[in-house]
Design an enzyme around this catalytic site. Structure first.
Site, short mmCIF file in Angstrom:
data_model
loop_
_atom_site.label_atom_id
_atom_site.label_comp_id
_atom_site.label_asym_id
_atom_site.label_seq_id
_atom_site.Cartn_x
_atom_site.Cartn_y
_atom_site.Cartn_z
N LYS A 83 -5.86 -0.04 4.70
CA LYS A 83 -6.74 -1.50 4.52
C LYS A 83 -5.77 -2.60 3.91
O LYS A 83 -5.08 -2.55 3.06
CB LYS A 83 -7.91 -1.26 3.56
CG LYS A 83 -9.32 -1.84 3.90
CD LYS A 83 -10.06 -1.35 2.96
CE LYS A 83 -11.61 -1.92 3.17
NZ LYS A 83 -12.29 -1.77 2.01
N VAL A 84 -5.67 -3.71 4.71
CA VAL A 84 -4.93 -4.85 4.38
C VAL A 84 -5.59 -5.98 4.24
O VAL A 84 -6.81 -6.06 4.73
CB VAL A 84 -3.80 -5.15 5.41
CG1 VAL A 84 -2.70 -3.98 5.68
CG2 VAL A 84 -4.07 -5.49 6.55
#
Ligand code: G3P
Length: 221
Positions: A83-84
């Protein structure tokens, strides 16, 4: 529509997974903080309990740090989705990680354009936060409609993962729009199961069974 649980609470994860309800998990640093303990142990255990995608979030804000963390997170399991955040560096990391075969969830999406750009960067999931838009007086579900329309017009493989869900009506609305995934706090999933008429109906059935038993003491189902 897939159902993910938005939590790092292992008991909740096991409980709903045993009911066959969970297609995946999403976590973030706030959710890990809430549970306390060693986040590494929690992340590892989650990837082992859940067969589907488990989103684990980077905390670096620049590209090279995100790449390093993303690769380390991926070592927790082959089902890890990195997850960014929806930032220029996040998109660059999304592009690089996706090109290397590591799936990415771009989080903190609050506009259709952000979702469009994340899809262009190769994201497997975009995470629009609808509850936080509702909180500031905007219509979070309208964002899901707009993203759905845009993604339907083109050949993006990116899935819409509706996040920051606060109540069961959000889930019904997301399903009507055709969102790919909802990620739910455990309390929302609990509420979805319940209905007062189910409770009353069961109580009545059991009371009548007791009456039957009183007349036929040896009876068994
Ligand atoms: O998955 C994102 C979610 O954890 C954010 O929810 O309730 O903090 O807006 P909330």
């Amino acid at each position: 529509m897939k159902i993910f649980l938005d939590t790092a609470d292992l008991e909740s994860i096991k409980k709903f997974n045993d009911m066959g309800l969970l297609d995946g998990i999403t976590t973030n640093p706030s959710l890990l903080y809430k549970e306390g303990g060693n986040p590494k142990d929690a992340m590892k255990e989650i990837t082992e309990i859940i067969k589907g995608d488990v989103s684990l979030e980077v905390v670096s804000t620049e590209y090279s740090g995100m790449m390093e963390e993303g690769k380390r997170l991926r070592e927790y399991g082959s089902n890890v989705v990195v997850k960014v955040p929806m930032t220029p560096d996040g998109l660059k990391a999304c592009k690089s990680l996706s090109s290397e075969g590591i799936p990415v969830n771009v989080t903190l999406i609050f506009s259709p354009n952000q979702a469009l750009l994340a899809a262009k960067s190769g994201a497997k999931y975009v995470s629009p936060f609808i509850g936080r838009l509702d909180d500031i007086g905007q219509d979070g579900m309208h964002l899901i409609k707009e993203i759905k329309e845009i993604f339907s017009n083109y050949d993006f493989g990116t899935q819409i993962l509706v996040a920051s869900i606060r109540h069961p009506i959000h889930v019904i609305d997301a399903a009507k729009i055709g969102a790919d995934v909802v990620t739910l706090p455990p309390a929302v999933l609990d509420k979805m199961m319940k209905h007062p008429l189910t409770k009353i109906g069961l109580e009545n059935f059991l009371a009548d069974w007791e009456k039957l038993k009183a007349e036929n003491p040896d009876i068994k189902i």
